[in-house]
Design an enzyme around this catalytic site. Structure first.
Site, PDB file in Angstrom:
ATOM      1  N   GLU A  29      -5.543  25.620  29.603  1.00  0.00           N
ATOM      2  CA  GLU A  29      -6.030  24.482  30.393  1.00  0.00           C
ATOM      3  C   GLU A  29      -5.640  24.568  31.861  1.00  0.00           C
ATOM      4  O   GLU A  29      -6.256  23.923  32.702  1.00  0.00           O
ATOM      5  CB  GLU A  29      -5.541  23.147  29.819  1.00  0.00           C
ATOM      6  CG  GLU A  29      -6.245  22.702  28.556  1.00  0.00           C
ATOM      7  CD  GLU A  29      -5.585  23.270  27.319  1.00  0.00           C
ATOM      8  OE1 GLU A  29      -4.794  24.238  27.434  1.00  0.00           O
ATOM      9  OE2 GLU A  29      -5.862  22.742  26.230  1.00  0.00           O
ATOM     10  N   HIS A  31      -5.847  27.278  33.748  1.00  0.00           N
ATOM     11  CA  HIS A  31      -6.984  27.979  34.368  1.00  0.00           C
ATOM     12  C   HIS A  31      -8.220  27.080  34.385  1.00  0.00           C
ATOM     13  O   HIS A  31      -8.938  27.007  35.380  1.00  0.00           O
ATOM     14  CB  HIS A  31      -7.342  29.241  33.578  1.00  0.00           C
ATOM     15  CG  HIS A  31      -6.222  30.218  33.401  1.00  0.00           C
ATOM     16  ND1 HIS A  31      -5.637  30.479  32.176  1.00  0.00           N
ATOM     17  CD2 HIS A  31      -5.573  30.997  34.300  1.00  0.00           C
ATOM     18  CE1 HIS A  31      -4.693  31.393  32.329  1.00  0.00           C
ATOM     19  NE2 HIS A  31      -4.620  31.716  33.602  1.00  0.00           N
ATOM     20  N   SER A 181       0.150  32.013  29.585  1.00  0.00           N
ATOM     21  CA  SER A 181      -0.385  32.925  28.565  1.00  0.00           C
ATOM     22  C   SER A 181       0.760  33.536  27.761  1.00  0.00           C
ATOM     23  O   SER A 181       0.601  33.878  26.588  1.00  0.00           O
ATOM     24  CB  SER A 181      -1.196  34.027  29.237  1.00  0.00           C
ATOM     25  OG  SER A 181      -2.147  33.445  30.103  1.00  0.00           O
TER      26      SER A 181
END
Ligand code: PAF
Length: 303
Positions: A29, A31, A181
């Site tokens: 979210e 990005h 990530s």
């Protein structure tokens, strides 16, 4: 979403302003919030780049195990409304090993640079290629990487790139852990420990609200949540100026309190940003604590 493998393909799009969201994939979210910001700002074409940049990983870092899932990223980009997904193979980005690299100093010299020498030079070189090759009007970067944002802003000013750099807020899971990530490598136990970074930063933000201004006292609030916790090794906790990324003895200008810690096998960074309240005779500061998701993150439901 149009998938482009070359710069030339990516540059074929409709008229109007172009917003670029540079990423290394394994989208979350954080990005996707930039995609929404680009739309809200009026960018007619929203481009996202997806490239795991080997230049910014040092020896022994996690380049080989950096999470990758192109189908998942394409689906998320499509759903978020990305127009062009630029996902170049290494040969498009680096047809030959580059003889030219961007050298960054100033804000690139502190914090992360001590543990990751060469990292910001690698970031700056690839960001330069993306800006030159895709020619966006605006480019969006997250404030989780506050130092990276400062380095990119400085580079764009120093080298006169005709692009506006936009910083977006940190997006957090419901437990406060900043989206990254790399969170995918945290075990359930690590995840509980990782929330200590957030608790420490919020304790420091509360202290600023109560009038504390001393850098060391604020740093101590964060350390108190992390020291002695099993599996947690603090790399640094530092109050730094937002533009120059210089250590501050006292909070007296826009700044961020940054923490880096290894939790289990994962190195995490996080921060809270402080801005002086305009026109406040009491010298108040407002803390940007980020946005805490109240729904389950895509990191948990996809992939
Ligand atoms: O923040 C990132 O994901 C990367 O550092 C960036 C800006 C995409 C450059 O590789």
């Amino acid at each position: 979403v149009k998938i482009a493998r070359t710069f030339a393909e990516a540059r074929v799009h409709g008229p109007g302003l172009v917003g670029l969201v540079p990423t290394m994939g394994f989208l979350h979210e954080g990005h996707l919030s930039h995609v929404h910001a680009a739309r809200a700002a009026g960018d007619a074409t929203v481009m996202m780049s997806l490239f795991v940049n080997p230049l910014q990983f040092g020896p022994g870092e996690d380049l080989d195990r950096y999470p990758r899932d192109f189908d998942r990223d394409t689906a998320l980009a499509e759903e978020a409304g990305v127009d062009v997904l630029f996902a170049p193979p290494v040969e498009e980005m680096f047809p030959t090993p580059p003889d030219t690299r961007v050298e960054v100093g100033g804000p690139a010299s502190a914090l992360e640079a001590r543990s990751r020498p060469g990292h910001f030079g690698g970031v700056a070189t690839v960001v330069t290629k993306l800006l030159a090759g895709l020619r966006p009007d605006r480019a969006y970067f997250g404030r989780k990487d506050a130092q990276q944002l400062a380095v990119v802003r400085r580079m764009v000013a120093d080298l006169s790139f005709p692009v506006e750099i936009v910083g977006g807020p940190i997006i957090r899971h419901a437990d406060g852990v900043a989206l990254s990530s790399r969170n995918t490598f945290l075990s359930a136990g690590d995840r509980i420990a990782a929330a200590g970074l957030y608790r420490g930063l919020m304790a420091a933000a509360d202290a600023v609200g109560a009038g504390e201004r001393q850098g060391r006292a604020l740093e101590a609030r964060v350390r108190a949540e992390l020291i002695g916790k099993p599996g947690v090794h603090v790399d640094y906790v530092e109050l730094a100026s937002a533009d120059r990324v210089e250590r501050l003895v006292e909070l007296d200008r826009p700044a961020f309190l940054a923490v880096a810690a290894r939790v289990g096998a994962v190195r995490l960074i996080d921060n809270v940003h402080f801005d002086p309240v305009d026109g406040d005779p009491g010298g108040g500061f407002v803390a940007d604590r980020g946005i805490v998701l109240d729904t389950v993150s895509v990191l948990e439901v996809v992939g």
